[in-house]
Design a protein around this motif. Sequence first.
Motif, PDB file in Angstrom:
ATOM      1  N   UNK A  92      34.047 -21.261  17.706  1.00 59.11           N
ATOM      2  CA  UNK A  92      34.641 -20.133  16.994  1.00 59.11           C
ATOM      3  C   UNK A  92      36.153 -20.308  17.004  1.00 59.11           C
ATOM      4  N   UNK A  93      36.723 -20.489  15.821  1.00 61.74           N
ATOM      5  CA  UNK A  93      38.165 -20.665  15.741  1.00 61.74           C
ATOM      6  C   UNK A  93      38.592 -22.110  15.935  1.00 61.74           C
ATOM      7  N   UNK A  94      39.893 -22.309  16.082  1.00 63.77           N
ATOM      8  CA  UNK A  94      40.421 -23.670  16.177  1.00 63.77           C
ATOM      9  C   UNK A  94      41.800 -23.648  16.844  1.00 63.77           C
ATOM     10  N   UNK A  95      42.160 -24.749  17.501  1.00 64.26           N
ATOM     11  CA  UNK A  95      43.502 -24.850  18.070  1.00 64.26           C
ATOM     12  C   UNK A  95      44.488 -25.339  17.011  1.00 64.26           C
ATOM     13  N   UNK A  96      45.774 -25.153  17.256  1.00 63.92           N
ATOM     14  CA  UNK A  96      46.791 -25.688  16.366  1.00 63.92           C
ATOM     15  C   UNK A  96      48.129 -25.767  17.104  1.00 63.92           C
ATOM     16  N   UNK A  97      48.961 -26.720  16.673  1.00 59.83           N
ATOM     17  CA  UNK A  97      50.293 -26.915  17.259  1.00 59.83           C
ATOM     18  C   UNK A  97      50.214 -26.917  18.791  1.00 59.83           C
ATOM     19  N   UNK A  98      49.455 -27.862  19.329  1.00 64.53           N
ATOM     20  CA  UNK A  98      49.195 -27.883  20.767  1.00 64.53           C
ATOM     21  C   UNK A  98      50.339 -28.479  21.584  1.00 64.53           C
ATOM     22  N   UNK A  99      51.309 -29.101  20.948  1.00 61.01           N
ATOM     23  CA  UNK A  99      52.502 -29.586  21.634  1.00 61.01           C
ATOM     24  C   UNK A  99      53.726 -29.237  20.795  1.00 61.01           C
ATOM     25  N   UNK A 100      54.636 -28.493  21.381  1.00 66.03           N
ATOM     26  CA  UNK A 100      55.876 -28.124  20.688  1.00 66.03           C
ATOM     27  C   UNK A 100      57.070 -28.524  21.539  1.00 66.03           C
ATOM     28  N   UNK A 101      57.950 -29.382  21.038  1.00 60.85           N
ATOM     29  CA  UNK A 101      57.810 -30.104  19.773  1.00 60.85           C
ATOM     30  C   UNK A 101      56.770 -31.215  19.884  1.00 60.85           C
ATOM     31  N   UNK A 102      56.184 -31.583  18.747  1.00 60.01           N
ATOM     32  CA  UNK A 102      55.189 -32.652  18.736  1.00 60.01           C
ATOM     33  C   UNK A 102      55.862 -33.995  19.013  1.00 60.01           C
ATOM     34  N   UNK A 103      55.159 -34.926  19.675  1.00 61.70           N
ATOM     35  CA  UNK A 103      55.712 -36.273  19.850  1.00 61.70           C
ATOM     36  C   UNK A 103      56.091 -36.870  18.498  1.00 61.70           C
ATOM     37  N   UNK A 104      57.188 -37.566  18.466  1.00 64.69           N
ATOM     38  CA  UNK A 104      57.700 -38.115  17.206  1.00 64.69           C
ATOM     39  C   UNK A 104      56.722 -39.128  16.624  1.00 64.69           C
ATOM     40  N   UNK A 105      56.426 -38.983  15.337  1.00 70.01           N
ATOM     41  CA  UNK A 105      55.455 -39.843  14.671  1.00 70.01           C
ATOM     42  C   UNK A 105      56.144 -41.086  14.119  1.00 70.01           C
ATOM     43  N   UNK A 125      52.715 -33.251   8.846  1.00 71.69           N
ATOM     44  CA  UNK A 125      52.212 -31.904   9.127  1.00 71.69           C
ATOM     45  C   UNK A 125      50.870 -31.945   9.853  1.00 71.69           C
ATOM     46  N   UNK A 126      49.988 -32.842   9.425  1.00 68.79           N
ATOM     47  CA  UNK A 126      48.673 -32.922  10.059  1.00 68.79           C
ATOM     48  C   UNK A 126      48.793 -33.360  11.519  1.00 68.79           C
ATOM     49  N   UNK A 127      49.723 -34.252  11.807  1.00 71.88           N
ATOM     50  CA  UNK A 127      49.937 -34.659  13.187  1.00 71.88           C
ATOM     51  C   UNK A 127      50.452 -33.484  14.021  1.00 71.88           C
ATOM     52  N   UNK A 128      51.463 -32.784  13.503  1.00 72.92           N
ATOM     53  CA  UNK A 128      52.054 -31.672  14.249  1.00 72.92           C
ATOM     54  C   UNK A 128      51.039 -30.558  14.509  1.00 72.92           C
ATOM     55  N   UNK A 129      50.282 -30.196  13.466  1.00 73.49           N
ATOM     56  CA  UNK A 129      49.398 -29.033  13.554  1.00 73.49           C
ATOM     57  C   UNK A 129      48.055 -29.358  14.200  1.00 73.49           C
ATOM     58  N   UNK A 130      47.474 -30.501  13.857  1.00 78.34           N
ATOM     59  CA  UNK A 130      46.115 -30.808  14.300  1.00 78.34           C
ATOM     60  C   UNK A 130      46.034 -32.005  15.242  1.00 78.34           C
ATOM     61  N   UNK A 131      46.799 -33.055  14.943  1.00 81.61           N
ATOM     62  CA  UNK A 131      46.714 -34.250  15.768  1.00 81.61           C
ATOM     63  C   UNK A 131      47.091 -34.004  17.217  1.00 81.61           C
ATOM     64  N   UNK A 132      48.064 -33.133  17.429  1.00 86.35           N
ATOM     65  CA  UNK A 132      48.491 -32.845  18.799  1.00 86.35           C
ATOM     66  C   UNK A 132      47.414 -32.125  19.603  1.00 86.35           C
ATOM     67  N   UNK A 133      46.418 -31.589  18.927  1.00 86.20           N
ATOM     68  CA  UNK A 133      45.323 -30.893  19.621  1.00 86.20           C
ATOM     69  C   UNK A 133      44.160 -31.834  19.935  1.00 86.20           C
TER      70      UNK A 133
END
Length: 234
Positions: A92-105, A125-133
């Motif tokens: 139920x639901x989903x995580x997002x932006x699990x590391x702030x700031x995201x590691x540099x791509x 954007x996909x790395x920042x929002x989803x990949x970090x999770x």
Amino acid sequence: MFHSRLHSLSCFLISLLLSASLFTSLSILADPAMAQDKRQNAPGEFDFYVLSLSWSPSFCEEAAERGGRSQIQCSGRPYAFVVHGLWPQYENGFPEYCQRPAPRLNRNIVSSMLDLMPAPGLIFNEWDKHGTCSGLSERNYFEAIRKARATVKIPAEFLDLSQARTVAPADVEEAFIKANPGLSSAAVSVTCNRTRLSEVRICMSKDLQFRACEELDRRACRRDQVTMPPIRGG
């Protein structure tokens, strides 16, 4: 008399508060998006992935209607289904932006993904929002996207769509099921906007096998028919 009325008013107010609390609790239970998972936004702590495949011609027509600046993937190259993302999900639901700031791509990784995700901004954007999770390194996450995409066969009728086509979302779903042994209706859904098909979303386990996911169907397109604009260029 005064004390009796005061007591009655107090009871009435308490009843209202209890009713409001019960309504809020029931609303949260009814809406999975409002019920946060206990693991909320902990990298690597999720249940499954959603591979989201966007119908690029629909995206480009919507971008043109909004009057925004030209999108890289809308420059005339013949894109059909492109990868929107590989999204970690809870039941139920989903995580997002699990590391702030995201590691540099690394830009070399960005360049290597343009055949599947034809816009650098999308990849970042996909790395920042989803990949970090995902709990994966940058390179391993995008390798997982490539493996997930390679697992899915696009039905032949959507590979070279030269004219606009009116489709039933259920028929698009069925075409993907027929083209992909092991994929069931419980593992795939089609999304749309007001008039156009937007995406096909497929649920996968952490080891990228097709798996059922009830929540995905709750976000599916409910229209009887939608349009698939033709592929550009080519």
